[in-house]
Write an enzyme that holds these catalytic residues in place. Structure first.
Site, PDB file in Angstrom:
ATOM      1  N   ASP A  59       0.855  -1.180   0.000  1.00  0.00           N
ATOM      2  CA  ASP A  59       0.000   0.000   0.000  1.00  0.00           C
ATOM      3  C   ASP A  59       0.896   1.235   0.000  1.00  0.00           C
ATOM      4  O   ASP A  59       1.846   1.313   0.786  1.00  0.00           O
ATOM      5  CB  ASP A  59      -0.900  -0.009   1.242  1.00  0.00           C
ATOM      6  CG  ASP A  59      -1.929   1.099   1.215  1.00  0.00           C
ATOM      7  OD1 ASP A  59      -2.676   1.199   0.221  1.00  0.00           O
ATOM      8  OD2 ASP A  59      -1.987   1.874   2.196  1.00  0.00           O
ATOM      9  N   HIS A  72      -4.767  14.239  -9.488  1.00  0.00           N
ATOM     10  CA  HIS A  72      -4.951  12.823  -9.803  1.00  0.00           C
ATOM     11  C   HIS A  72      -4.050  12.309 -10.924  1.00  0.00           C
ATOM     12  O   HIS A  72      -3.625  11.155 -10.877  1.00  0.00           O
ATOM     13  CB  HIS A  72      -6.424  12.530 -10.088  1.00  0.00           C
ATOM     14  CG  HIS A  72      -7.243  12.511  -8.830  1.00  0.00           C
ATOM     15  ND1 HIS A  72      -7.752  13.661  -8.269  1.00  0.00           N
ATOM     16  CD2 HIS A  72      -7.598  11.495  -8.016  1.00  0.00           C
ATOM     17  CE1 HIS A  72      -8.407  13.358  -7.164  1.00  0.00           C
ATOM     18  NE2 HIS A  72      -8.334  12.048  -6.979  1.00  0.00           N
ATOM     19  N   ASP A  76      -1.947   8.978 -10.540  1.00  0.00           N
ATOM     20  CA  ASP A  76      -1.960   7.872 -11.511  1.00  0.00           C
ATOM     21  C   ASP A  76      -0.541   7.520 -11.949  1.00  0.00           C
ATOM     22  O   ASP A  76      -0.198   6.345 -12.094  1.00  0.00           O
ATOM     23  CB  ASP A  76      -2.794   8.246 -12.742  1.00  0.00           C
ATOM     24  CG  ASP A  76      -4.294   8.247 -12.468  1.00  0.00           C
ATOM     25  OD1 ASP A  76      -4.710   7.791 -11.370  1.00  0.00           O
ATOM     26  OD2 ASP A  76      -5.041   8.706 -13.346  1.00  0.00           O
ATOM     27  N   GLU A 102      -4.706   2.169  -4.384  1.00  0.00           N
ATOM     28  CA  GLU A 102      -3.243   2.137  -4.457  1.00  0.00           C
ATOM     29  C   GLU A 102      -2.675   0.885  -3.814  1.00  0.00           C
ATOM     30  O   GLU A 102      -1.504   0.849  -3.449  1.00  0.00           O
ATOM     31  CB  GLU A 102      -2.665   3.399  -3.814  1.00  0.00           C
ATOM     32  CG  GLU A 102      -2.780   3.479  -2.319  1.00  0.00           C
ATOM     33  CD  GLU A 102      -4.110   3.998  -1.791  1.00  0.00           C
ATOM     34  OE1 GLU A 102      -4.200   4.214  -0.578  1.00  0.00           O
ATOM     35  OE2 GLU A 102      -5.065   4.192  -2.564  1.00  0.00           O
TER      36      GLU A 102
END
Length: 182
Positions: A59, A72, A76, A102
């Site tokens: 994570d 964002h 990404d 994620e």
């Protein structure tokens, strides 16, 4: 001939669609549906053949702040960068799947926990060393929880996931940017 060619083309397209349905669009890693199916198979094989198997849950640390601060598209790019690192550092037999958001899960067949932890440590270090074009002053790290067996396992697939998740959150509680194995 035309019918045979047409049937072959349809068969090829159906196979291609089937494969694409198992791939995450952002990362190119396998998706959650593929993970669920493959994980159940691997745990069943451990029960049957008494072979090593390890799972790792990764994570990204403080990922929400990357999206909130840099947008964002930058988030990404980080997820895609993590996927590239995973593909580079994992062995051919490892199965990397985007678990959600994620989070990434690695299925490591024929792998004892100590060897899996070494692979995860390579991933962790490689990610921390990346200089991101959209935010070069900000490093990105990950926390990783690892659980496995050297050949004897009685736990069901969901129980393994829960243990890996507990190790992941233990890594986060202990300061993030680390691999925790049990």
């Amino acid at each position: 001939r035309v019918r045979v060619r047409s049937a072959l083309r349809v068969s090829y397209l159906m196979q291609m669609l089937s494969q694409r349905a198992q791939i995450d669009g952002l990362t190119g890693l396998y998706n959650r549906a593929h993970f669920d199916h493959r994980w159940a198979e691997e745990v069943a094989a451990v029960h049957r053949h008494k072979r090593p198997l390890t799972i790792a849950m990764l994570d990204l640390d403080h990922f929400k702040s990357v999206n909130d601060t840099f947008g964002h598209p930058a988030g990404d790019a980080v997820i895609q960068g993590l996927a590239r690192i995973i593909r580079r550092e994992c062995r051919q037999t490892d199965v990397a799947c985007r678990y959600g958001g994620e989070e990434v899960v690695l299925i490591m067949p024929e792998t004892v926990p100590a060897d899996a932890a070494a692979v995860c440590e390579r991933i962790r270090i490689a990610l921390a060393d990346v200089v991101w074009p959209k935010h070069p002053e900000r490093s990105v790290t990950c926390s990783i929880g690892v659980v496995g067996t050297e050949g004897t396992a009685t736990a069901e697939p969901l129980a393994w996931l829960e243990l890996a998740d507990k190790n992941l959150y233990r890594a986060k509680r202990e300061g993030r940017n680390r691999v925790v194995t049990s």
